[in-house]
Design an enzyme around this catalytic site. Structure first.
Site, mmCIF file in Angstrom:
data_model
loop_
_atom_site.group_PDB
_atom_site.id
_atom_site.type_symbol
_atom_site.label_atom_id
_atom_site.label_comp_id
_atom_site.label_asym_id
_atom_site.label_seq_id
_atom_site.Cartn_x
_atom_site.Cartn_y
_atom_site.Cartn_z
ATOM 1 N N GLU A 129 0.825 -1.199 0.000
ATOM 2 C CA GLU A 129 0.000 0.000 0.000
ATOM 3 C C GLU A 129 0.871 1.267 0.000
ATOM 4 O O GLU A 129 1.825 1.358 0.773
ATOM 5 C CB GLU A 129 -0.890 -0.044 1.248
ATOM 6 C CG GLU A 129 -1.817 1.114 1.451
ATOM 7 C CD GLU A 129 -2.649 0.973 2.715
ATOM 8 O OE1 GLU A 129 -3.630 1.712 2.861
ATOM 9 O OE2 GLU A 129 -2.298 0.107 3.575
ATOM 10 N N LYS B 19 -9.130 2.587 -2.209
ATOM 11 C CA LYS B 19 -9.380 1.860 -0.954
ATOM 12 C C LYS B 19 -10.785 2.183 -0.456
ATOM 13 O O LYS B 19 -11.191 3.343 -0.388
ATOM 14 C CB LYS B 19 -8.335 2.251 0.084
ATOM 15 C CG LYS B 19 -8.382 1.458 1.377
ATOM 16 C CD LYS B 19 -7.199 1.815 2.270
ATOM 17 C CE LYS B 19 -7.152 0.987 3.541
ATOM 18 N NZ LYS B 19 -5.943 1.281 4.339
ATOM 19 N N CYS C 151 -5.455 -3.274 2.197
ATOM 20 C CA CYS C 151 -5.207 -3.373 3.642
ATOM 21 C C CYS C 151 -6.469 -3.516 4.484
ATOM 22 O O CYS C 151 -7.008 -4.607 4.622
ATOM 23 C CB CYS C 151 -4.373 -2.183 4.103
ATOM 24 S SG CYS C 151 -3.590 -2.483 5.724
#
Length: 646
Positions: free
Chosen positions: A46, A115, A170
Site C-alpha cells: 500500500e 481503498k 489493507c
C-alpha cells in the site's frame, strides 16, 4: 499458464518516506527480478510509491506531483514484461485524494482501484488525508489515457478467463464485509491486497489466519503484500509480512522484518473447479466492471509444494492427530450402526493384513464406546491355498491381545468341493480360482453373522474401491464398511499410529510386523511359505494410485494435468529420477496412470452397489453421496488424452 497455473509474487521494496524517485527505482528493480523468474502477477504494498507513513505530507502538492511522475515511470517500465504489476499510490480524482492500487500491464494502466475502508482508529488516521470512493466505477485521465476508476473492477485474462483478478487494500480485509467478497462472487479467482499493516505482538498470527480464512471462504488465491523496512518508525514498525494463500492454505510466506520478493504458483483451474462443484457459491455481478487484458499462454515452471501423499499430513504431529480423529470417526459410525441394528456381535474376517487389522481395531474401540466386551467381536481367519504362516500367525496374535472371540475356519476343502461342483480344474489358477476363495470367505462370514445375531464388518479400503480390487459379492460385500473412504496410504499411517500408541509390547510388535508384510490377497499358492501374489506388482504402487485418485476425483483434473503433477511430485520430471529409489520416471507414472483410468471406469459397477460406511475425508466413492457415475461410462476420452503424453 498451462493447466491453470499462474506464477505470482509479492514484493516489499526498501523505501524512503516521501522519496518517490528512490522508491520507484526499488520497485522497478523488483519488477525486473520477478519478470526474470516468470512471474505473471506481482503485488506491491500500500502507498509504496510514496511510503505509507507520509502523514500530512500527503497534502503537499510537491509530493503528489512527483508521485505522478513515478507512476508514469513504473508504467513505462512495465512495457514488455508480460506481467501484471500492482503498486500503491495516492491519486487525485475529482478534487479528492484517494489511497489507490494501480494495475499496470505492458506499458499501460488497466485500472485504478481506490481503498474502500479507511481506518481512523488507534494509530491510523487515513480519513485525515484520503476520501472514500462513491461505490461506482467511472474514469480518470492519466497520461492521456482514460482509465477505469473504482473499487468494483475485475481484471480478466482473455486467454485464460479463470485468471480473474480483484483488488482490495489493507483495511478492506479486516472489516466484516470485505470488498473481496463482492469481487469473488462476481468471478474473481485471485485477490490482491496491498497493505501497510504495522507490526504488534501476535499480529502476524492473526494476519495469517485472516488471509488463509478469506482465501478459504472465497475459494480464491489471495496475495497479501505488506509494507516493511523503510517506512517511518516514529510510532510504528513494519515487518513486510507477505503471504500467498490458496483456498485456506498458505503456499508461501516471507520472514518478518525481511524485505524482498516471494513467489509461487496459484492453480486457478483448481479454484474454478471447486466453485463449479460448490453450488452454494453463487454468482453475483455486484455491479463489477470487467477489464480484459491479453497475456500469451506460457508453460509455468512449478515450484509450489505438491505432496506425494495428499491424503497423509506431512508433519508427524498432524499425522497422529489425523489418525486418532479417523479412528474415532470410524468407531463412532460402527457404534451407531450396532446400536440401531441391536446386533449382538460384529463378525470380521482377519487376514493378517493392514485393512482387516484396522477394521478389528475399530471394532474394539466401538465396543469400548458401548461398554461391551471385546468378546462380542467374532474375528475369523479363513486359511486356504495362499495363506502363509506369517499372516495367519499375525492374525491370531492380534485377536489374542485384543481379547476377541477368535475362530479359524479352513476353507480349503470347501473350495475344492466348489471346484468339483462347477467343474473347475484346481490347477487352473485363473480368476475363478481366486474369486471362489473370496466368495466362500464372505459366505462363511455372513452365515456366522446370522448364527451369532451380528453384522459383517467390511474391511476393503478406498484405494481398492477406486481400482475395483475386490471380488464382486466377495470381499466387496458386507453390512458396514468402516474403511470404505480411507485410502491405503493413510491406512498404513493409522495402523502405525495404533502400534506406536499401544499400551502393551505384544500389540506393538504384531502391528509392526503387519506393517512390514507385503500387501497381498493371498489367493495364489504360496511358495516356500512366502507370499507369491503382491498387489502392487499387479495393479501398481498404491502411493501413485492414491495420488491419481485424489486429483481425479477431488478436483476433476485432466489426465495431462494429473500426469504433470505426478511427474513433478515423484521426481519424474528430473533427469536423474531413476536414481531416486522413492521416485518414478515418467514412463512408469504414465503406465500406471493408464491402468488407473482403465480400471476406475471399468470397475464402477462394483461401486454402484456398495454397503454403507462412514465418510471420512473429502474423497469418497459412495454412490449415495459423493460419487455418481454410470457403470457403463466410456474411458475413451481420458485414454485419448493420455496417448498424447510422453
Amino acid at each position: 499458464m498451462k493447466h491453470g497455473f499462474i506464477k505470482v509474487g509479492t514484493a516489499t521494496p526498501h523505501i524512503r518516506v516521501a522519496d518517490c524517485d528512490y522508491n520507484t527505482q526499488q520497485i522497478i528493480a523488483q519488477m525486473k527480478e520477478a519478470a526474470a523468474q516468470g512471474v505473471k502477477l506481482l503485488v506491491f504494498p500500500e502507498l509504496c510509491i510514496t511510503g505509507y507513513t507520509c502523514g500530512d505530507l500527503f497534502l503537499q502538492n510537491t509530493l503528489l506531483a512527483e508521485c505522478l511522475n513515478a507512476i508514469e515511470d513504473v508504467c513505462n517500465a512495465s512495457a514488455g514484461m508480460d506481467m501484471l504489476t500492482i503498486a500503491g499510490a495516492p491519486v487525485l480524482h475529482d478534487g479528492k485524494l484517494f489511497n489507490t492500487a494501480i494495475v499496470f500491464y505492458n506499458g499501460v494502466i488497466l485500472g485504478v482501484v481506490p481503498k474502500t475502508n479507511l481506518p481512523n482508529y488507534s494509530e491510523f488516521y487515513e480519513q485525515r488525508h484520503f476520501s472514500e470512493p462513491n461505490g461506482f466505477t467511472d474514469t480518470i485521465t492519466l497520461f492521456g489515457q482514460e482509465i477505469p476508476f473504482g473499487a468494483k473492477q475485475l481484471f480478466v485474462c482473455s486467454e485464460l478467463p479463470e485468471f480473474c483478478l480483484g483488488v482490495e487494500i489493507c483495511e478492506d480485509i479486516w472489516v466484516p464485509a470485505p470488498p473481496s467478497q463482492v469481487l469473488a462472487l462476481a468471478g474473481a479467482t485471485v485477490i490482491a491486497n496491498l497493505s501497510a499493516s504495522d507490526e504488534t505482538i501476535g499480529k502476524d498470527n492473526y494476519r495469517r489466519a485472516l488471509v488463509s480464512g478469506q482465501s478459504a471462504r472465497l475459494l480464491c488465491g489471495y496475495l497479501y503484500a505488506d509494507a516493511g523496512d523503510g517506512e517511518s518508525s516514529t510510532d510504528m514498525v513494519f515487518a513486510g509480512h507477505n503471504l500467498i494463500a490458496e483456498n485456506g492454505i498458505i503456499l508461501k510466506e516471507s520472514r518478518l522484518f525481511q524485505n524482498g520478493l516471494i513467489t509461487t504458483e496459484l492453480d486457478v483451474g483448481r479454484l474454478s473447479y471447486d466453485r463449479r462443484r460448490m453450488t452454494s457459491f453463487p454468482f453475483s455481478n455486484g455491479g463489477c466492471q470487467k477489464v480484459f487484458f491479453s497475456m500469451p499462454p506460457k508453460e509455468t515452471t512449478l515450484t509450489r509444494p505438491v505432496d506425494r501423499h495428499p491424503f497423509v499430513p506431512s508433519a508427524r504431529f498432524d499425522r497422529n492427530s489425523r489418525s486418532e480423529a479417523i479412528l474415532l470417526m470410524q468407531s463412532q459410525g460402527l457404534k451407531t450402526r450396532l446400536e440401531h441394528s441391536k446386533s449382538k456381535t460384529v463378525v470380521v474376517g482377519i487376514s493378517g493384513g493392514l485393512d482387516s487389522s484396522l477394521a478389528l481395531l475399530v471394532a474394539a474401540r466401538a465396543m469400548d464406546m458401548l461398554g461391551r466386551p471385546h468378546s462380542d467381536i467374532v474375528a475369523v481367519t479363513m486359511p486356504c491355498f495362499g495363506t502363509t504362516k506369517r499372516t495367519r500367525s499375525n492374525a491370531e496374535q492380534l485377536c489374542m491381545v485384543l481379547g476377541v472371540n477368535f475362530k479359524c475356519v479352513d476353507i480349503t476343502e470347501s473350495v475344492k468341493q466348489h471346484f468339483a461342483d462347477i467343474g473347475h480344474d484346481i490347477d487352473n489358477h485363473d480368476v475363478v480360482y481366486e474369486n471362489a476363495q473370496a466368495r466362500i470367505r464372505t459366505l462363511v462370514l455372513m452365515d456366522l453373522a446370522n448364527q451369532t445375531d451380528g453384522i459383517v464388518l467390511g474391511t476393503g479400503d478406498l484405494s481398492e474401491l477406486a481400482l475395483g480390487w475386490a471380488t464382486y459379492n466377495g470381499d466387496h460385500m458386507s453390512m458396514y464398511a468402516v474403511n470404505a473412504s480411507v485410502p491405503k496410504t493413510l491406512i498404513r499411517h493409522i495402523v502405525r499410529f495404533a502400534a506406536d500408541t499401544a499400551e502393551d509390547e505384544q500389540t506393538k510388535q504384531v502391528l509392526y510386523d503387519i506393517l512390514d508384510t507385503p500387501v497381498s490377497p493371498e489367493l495364489l499358492p504360496a511358495k516356500d511359505d512366502k507370499i507369491t501374489q503382491e498387489t502392487e506388482q499387479l495393479v501398481g504402487p498404491y502411493e501413485l494410485h492414491d495420488f491419481f485418485l485424489y486429483y481425479v476425483v477431488r478436483f476433476g483434473f485432466s489426465p495431462s494435468k494429473v500426469f504433470r503433477l505426478a511427474a513433478y511430485a515423484f521426481n519424474g520430471d528430473k533427469p536423474d529420477s531413476s536414481d531416486d529409489e522413492s521416485g518414478y520416471d515418467r514412463e512408469t507414472i504414465l503406465k500406471w496412470l493408464r491402468v488407473f483410468y482403465t480400471r476406475f471406469f471399468a470397475q464402477q459397477f462394483k461401486r454402484s452397489c456398495l454397503p454403507d460406511g462412514p465418510k471420512i475425508g473429502s474423497v469418497t466413492l459412495s454412490p449415495r453421496s459423493d460419487w455418481r457415475m454410470p457403470s457403463d461410462a466410456s474411458v475413451a476420452l481420458w485414454l485419448k488424452e493420455l496417448d498424447t503424453l510422453k
